[in-house]
Scaffold this active site. Structure first.
Site, PDB file in Angstrom:
ATOM      1  N   HIS A  80       0.832  -1.215   0.000  1.00  0.00           N
ATOM      2  CA  HIS A  80       0.000   0.000   0.000  1.00  0.00           C
ATOM      3  C   HIS A  80       0.866   1.265   0.000  1.00  0.00           C
ATOM      4  CE1 HIS A  80      -3.676   2.342   1.212  1.00  0.00           C
ATOM      5  NE2 HIS A  80      -2.779   3.115   1.786  1.00  0.00           N
ATOM      6  N   GLU A  81       1.845   1.314   0.889  1.00  0.00           N
ATOM      7  CA  GLU A  81       2.682   2.524   0.995  1.00  0.00           C
ATOM      8  C   GLU A  81       3.520   2.733  -0.261  1.00  0.00           C
ATOM      9  OE1 GLU A  81       2.181   4.742   3.221  1.00  0.00           O
ATOM     10  OE2 GLU A  81       0.853   3.494   4.414  1.00  0.00           O
ATOM     11  N   HIS A  97       1.638   4.708  -2.664  1.00  0.00           N
ATOM     12  CA  HIS A  97       1.733   6.151  -2.390  1.00  0.00           C
ATOM     13  C   HIS A  97       3.084   6.707  -2.864  1.00  0.00           C
ATOM     14  CE1 HIS A  97      -2.000   6.362  -0.280  1.00  0.00           C
ATOM     15  NE2 HIS A  97      -1.608   5.791   0.841  1.00  0.00           N
ATOM     16  N   HIS A 112      -5.696   7.225  -2.692  1.00  0.00           N
ATOM     17  CA  HIS A 112      -6.570   6.132  -2.276  1.00  0.00           C
ATOM     18  C   HIS A 112      -7.595   5.784  -3.350  1.00  0.00           C
ATOM     19  CE1 HIS A 112      -5.379   6.785   2.155  1.00  0.00           C
ATOM     20  NE2 HIS A 112      -4.711   5.789   1.628  1.00  0.00           N
TER      21      HIS A 112
END
Ligand code: TQI
Ligand code: ZN
Ligand code: ZN
Length: 168
Positions: free
Chosen positions: A125-126, A129, A135
């Site tokens: 997930h990170e 980013h 998101h």
């Protein structure tokens, strides 16, 4: 549906990015491998490659575990709450809360079996980013903003892939 950061920052004109681990953390090999696998999931669907380097200061992406206030104005909060934060390109700052009960390949890094958080899920997930994804509103997507404690979610879904392929 996926989203980007305002102004759509991305690693422009770069196909290879380097990453390094904060030396003070002295991370074991199995922990490093979790991050390596997480990077691989994104490199499989983009022209990007990720190479580990020993030089923390010289790396594009700097990964470290920190506790509480660690000097960047976004203090960690102990068990649960904020698990990690990463910033949009070209910041490359990838911080994880050292007080979480991180699960590595199903094993507990800290001692408590409570409030377990799967490290690889958070890493995938990170990294999204770090590469420029915001998101997603798609619940199965890696970039969906919530995950249940104890859940493992490491596979990119179509929505994540469509998003990252629009950037790279
Ligand atoms: N950290 C938040 C996150 O990475 C930090 C954050 C909040 C953020 N709003 C943002 C980052 C907007 C970029 C853009 O989403 S977290 C999850 C998930 C967190 C949460 O600790 O709450 C994961 C870290 F999705 F599971 F809830 C990793 Cl996987
Ligand atoms: Zn931080
Ligand atoms: Zn997020």
């Amino acid at each position: 549906h996926y989203s980007f950061f305002p102004d759509r920052p991305r690693w422009r004109g770069r196909s290879q990015l380097t990453y390094a681990f904060r030396p003070e953390n002295n991370l074991a090999e199995n922990v490093r491998r979790v991050f390596s696998r997480a990077f691989e999931r994104w490199s499989e669907v983009t022209p990007l490659t990720f190479v580990e380097t020993a030089s923390y200061g010289g790396a594009d992406i700097r990964i470290g575990f920190f506790s509480g206030d660690h000097g960047d104005g976004e203090p960690f909060d102990g068990v649960l709450g904020t698990l990690a934060h990463a910033f949009s390109p070209p910041a490359g700052r990838f911080h994880l809360d050292g007080e979480e009960n991180w699960v590595i390949d199903g094993d507990f890094l800290n001692t408590s079996p409570y409030s377990a958080v799967d490290l690889e899920s958070v890493a995938v997930h990170e990294i999204g980013h770090l590469l420029g994804l915001g998101h997603s509103s798609v619940e199965d997507a890696i970039m969906y903003p919530t995950i249940s404690s104890g859940t493992r979610k490491v596979e990119l879904v179509n929505d994540d892939i469509m998003g990252i392929q629009e950037l790279y």
